[in-house]
Write an enzyme that holds these catalytic residues in place. Structure first.
Site, PDB file in Angstrom:
ATOM      1  N   ASP A 100       3.358   5.137  -1.747  1.00  0.00           N
ATOM      2  CA  ASP A 100       3.714   3.757  -2.108  1.00  0.00           C
ATOM      3  C   ASP A 100       5.096   3.705  -2.758  1.00  0.00           C
ATOM      4  O   ASP A 100       5.603   4.712  -3.247  1.00  0.00           O
ATOM      5  CB  ASP A 100       2.681   3.174  -3.082  1.00  0.00           C
ATOM      6  CG  ASP A 100       1.325   2.982  -2.421  1.00  0.00           C
ATOM      7  OD1 ASP A 100       1.257   2.958  -1.184  1.00  0.00           O
ATOM      8  OD2 ASP A 100       0.341   2.881  -3.164  1.00  0.00           O
TER       9      ASP A 100
HETATM   10  N1  URA Z   1      -2.891   6.442  -2.999  1.00  0.00           N
HETATM   11  C1  URA Z   1      -2.257   5.333  -3.445  1.00  0.00           C
HETATM   12  O1  URA Z   1      -2.878   4.398  -3.920  1.00  0.00           O
HETATM   13  N2  URA Z   1      -0.904   5.307  -3.340  1.00  0.00           N
HETATM   14  C2  URA Z   1      -0.156   6.333  -2.855  1.00  0.00           C
HETATM   15  O2  URA Z   1       1.067   6.251  -2.803  1.00  0.00           O
HETATM   16  C3  URA Z   1      -0.849   7.472  -2.393  1.00  0.00           C
HETATM   17  C4  URA Z   1      -2.212   7.506  -2.472  1.00  0.00           C
END
Ligand code: URA
Length: 236
Positions: A100
């Protein structure tokens, strides 16, 4: 593709000629003579006939310490992407998995689609290890819930068992064996506990190099590349 078919197509050679070249040891793949026409080759195999290279695109495998504030994509109209962090030629690179916008840590980039597909295929189950910091305290009962799996309504599935190791009141290490959209945040979201920081430490046999500061990257070693070609069930 098989080596004999590659030679046949590349040079418009008949089957008998291909067999003769192979038997005479005149063809090398990645520096070694290969006599077996069934030998598998792909776009990155360095294939040489006598002294003449027939093909051999340079494969690239990078580990990046992703910083916050960039998108795991090759293009974004509004935000910087992780490819903006790579010097020089990055056009052919793609991401083997995503993080993310504000998640930090290990991200793998390559131009070898075969390699990244193996690593990220849904049934692959390489463990992914995250450090998580939460807004509210992490309670003891979370671990059993994550281990049992949670129902994700959007995908209509039950998550695979995840292992939670508590490191402090607000801090934990979480090991997943799959990667769904916002997976970690949704697991903690089940308890209305917001994830305030998330960092990926490891994917299968590849550990984020502690020498890399956020935004830095390095090529994978031959051993790291090779380990990812094995099946997750086979201990490295
Ligand atoms: N899970 C999440 O919520 N975000 C990420 O970036 C990776 C795994």
């Amino acid at each position: 593709m098989r080596l004999d078919r590659f030679l046949g197509q590349h040079r418009a050679l008949g089957r008998r000629t291909v067999r003769r070249l192979l038997a005479a040891g005149r063809v090398t793949v990645d520096g070694r003579p290969v006599r077996d026409g069934h030998h598998p080759v792909d776009g990155f195999s360095r294939i040489v006939l006598d002294d003449e290279p027939l093909q051999g695109k340079q494969a690239r495998y990078l580990m990046l310490h992703k910083p916050t504030g960039c998108v795991s994509a090759t293009f974004d109209p509004r935000h910087p992407t992780v490819l903006d962090l790579i010097d020089g030629e990055s056009d052919e690179l793609h991401l083997a998995g995503r993080l993310d916008f504000n998640t930090t840590g290990l991200l793998l980039l390559t131009n070898d689609g075969h390699w990244s597909r193996r690593l990220t295929r849904p049934g692959g189950h390489w463990p992914k290890v995250y450090r998580v910091r939460t807004e509210d305290p992490i309670e003891d009962h979370y671990a059993a819930t994550f281990a049992a799996g949670l129902h994700f309504r959007y995908e209509d599935l039950t998550t695979r068992p995840a292992v939670l190791e508590t490191l402090g009141r607000y801090e934990a290490r979480l090991t997943l064996s799959e990667g769904r959209y916002h997976h970690v945040k949704r697991l903690f979201g089940h308890f209305n506990n917001r994830v305030v920081a998330l960092h990926r430490e490891r994917i299968g046999p590849i550990v984020l190099d502690p020498a890399l500061a956020p935004g830095q990257y390095r090529p994978l070693t031959d051993q790291e590349i090779h380990l990812c070609r094995q099946d997750p069930e086979t201990p490295p």
